[in-house]
Scaffold this motif. Structure first.
Motif, mmCIF file in Angstrom:
data_model
loop_
_atom_site.group_PDB
_atom_site.id
_atom_site.type_symbol
_atom_site.label_atom_id
_atom_site.label_comp_id
_atom_site.label_asym_id
_atom_site.label_seq_id
_atom_site.Cartn_x
_atom_site.Cartn_y
_atom_site.Cartn_z
ATOM 1 N N THR A 296 -7.933 -5.032 15.209
ATOM 2 C CA THR A 296 -6.705 -5.805 15.007
ATOM 3 C C THR A 296 -5.961 -5.327 13.776
ATOM 4 N N VAL A 297 -6.679 -5.157 12.674
ATOM 5 C CA VAL A 297 -6.054 -4.742 11.418
ATOM 6 C C VAL A 297 -5.399 -3.371 11.562
ATOM 7 N N GLN A 298 -6.088 -2.431 12.160
ATOM 8 C CA GLN A 298 -5.545 -1.075 12.289
ATOM 9 C C GLN A 298 -4.349 -1.037 13.241
ATOM 10 N N THR A 299 -4.427 -1.797 14.331
ATOM 11 C CA THR A 299 -3.316 -1.791 15.284
ATOM 12 C C THR A 299 -2.064 -2.386 14.662
ATOM 13 N N LEU A 300 -2.207 -3.519 13.984
ATOM 14 C CA LEU A 300 -1.051 -4.139 13.347
ATOM 15 C C LEU A 300 -0.482 -3.242 12.252
ATOM 16 N N ALA A 301 -1.349 -2.615 11.477
ATOM 17 C CA ALA A 301 -0.874 -1.706 10.430
ATOM 18 C C ALA A 301 -0.087 -0.543 11.031
ATOM 19 N N GLY B 211 -1.513 -4.800 4.986
ATOM 20 C CA GLY B 211 -2.323 -5.953 5.348
ATOM 21 C C GLY B 211 -1.505 -7.225 5.431
ATOM 22 N N PHE B 212 -2.176 -8.334 5.665
ATOM 23 C CA PHE B 212 -1.497 -9.611 5.812
ATOM 24 C C PHE B 212 -0.909 -10.062 4.475
ATOM 25 N N ARG B 213 0.374 -10.411 4.499
ATOM 26 C CA ARG B 213 1.060 -10.878 3.302
ATOM 27 C C ARG B 213 1.582 -12.294 3.460
#
Length: 321
Positions: A146-151, A186-188
């Motif tokens: 999830t983190v890599q795809t969103l980034a 990342g999430f902000r």
């Protein structure tokens, strides 16, 4: 209107209140929604929140309605360049995954996120969204995926900033740690249920997550993270006799807080709704309320909260009730 920078000093600059577009195109018709959006923009509001599943649960709806309506408004008013648009992925029903929600929610796997942003950009009529939220927690997918795809969406220019909603604090912290360790965006922003009344003790019900002390402590320690609150006014329950408190907030502990809330509102010459919003925006961890309204009059009441200034004594009474 007041403004603040989302995600610390990294931007974007957003209005201190965010207009929630959840009911637009379903329970709030297009002329009324356009009037609300026009008034919000006229007042200096720049931040609008939607999702790719709003509001699929309304009979006859599909989940396309809110984004489609917002897209029509952005084009008709040529407002895209002056509006910070946030939308979400993860909770849209996928009939290929089964007949019932939330078991058939699209989730936060790589393919679902890519399909989600494609659909949202198409409905909104734009090539970029300013804030993109992982809408609900998905433990069936590795967090790293999830983190890599969103980034990748940020680095590809399709998304400006990333946010997360309805996740426990430890999961948010782990995702941010993963992103930082790999040099990824990342999430902000984090958007959770948040209001003046406290929920009764016990685990949360359903997929929605409430702002708790752990999240407030985490946000206080990480100024590059902005906290947003939804369901801040509990669908009118603070001020309307025909709107009972949600069951999770209807408990003996709410009695004292409601009494003090009414006292402070009378002292300020404000409504209880306005005091709740002012309390959220001016706290030790400032919150951006996502306000949900169904009329211009309701919006004006919320916007007037920007002029309600709680003194330290009033805030202390509210906090300790």
């Amino acid at each position: 209107m007041h403004y603040r920078t989302l995600g610390g000093d990294q931007g974007p600059l957003v209005s201190a209140v965010c207009l929630g577009a959840l009911p637009f195109g379903t329970t709030v018709d297009e002329p009324t929604a356009f009037a609300i959006l026009d008034r919000f923009a006229e007042a200096g509001g720049t931040f609008v929140d939607t999702a790719n599943n709003y509001a699929f649960w309304v009979p006859g709806a599909t989940g396309d309605e809110s984004e489609l309506l917002l897209g029509r408004w952005l084009r008709s008013r040529r407002a895209a360049g002056r509006t910070v648009v946030a939308t979400k992925v993860g909770a849209r029903p996928d009939r290929a995954r089964g007949p019932r929600w939330p078991g058939n929610a699209e989730g936060l796997g790589g393919p679902a996120i890519h399909a989600g942003i494609d659909g949202s950009l198409r409905r909104l009529g734009t090539d970029r969204v300013d804030v993109y939220y992982a809408h609900v927690e998905d433990r069936g997918v590795p967090l790293e995926e999830t983190v890599q795809t969103l980034a990748g969406l940020v680095r590809g220019g399709r998304v400006g900033a990333l946010g997360v909603s309805n996740h426990p604090t430890w999961r948010l912290a782990e995702a941010r740690h993963l992103a930082a360790g790999r040099g990824l965006p990342g999430f902000r922003a984090v958007q959770q249920r948040h209001t003046y009344l406290r929920p009764r003790h016990g685990p949360p019900c359903g997929l929605q997550r409430e702002t708790d002390d752990e999240l407030l402590d985490y946000a206080a320690a990480h100024p590059d993270l902005t906290l947003l609150g939804y369901s801040t006014l509990m669908d009118g329950a603070y001020t309307r006799e025909d709107k009972p408190l949600p069951e999770r907030y209807d408990h003996p502990g709410s009695v004292a807080r409601l009494r003090v809330l009414a006292e402070v509102a009378a002292e300020c010459g404000a409504t209880r709704n306005q005091v709740v919003l002012s309390w959220l925006m001016g706290g030790p961890v400032p919150v951006i309320p996502v306000i949900g309204v169904s009329s211009v009059g309701q919006l004006d009441e919320c916007l007037a909260a920007l002029d309600v200034d709680l003194d330290p004594y009033q805030r202390a009474r509210l906090d300790t009730a």
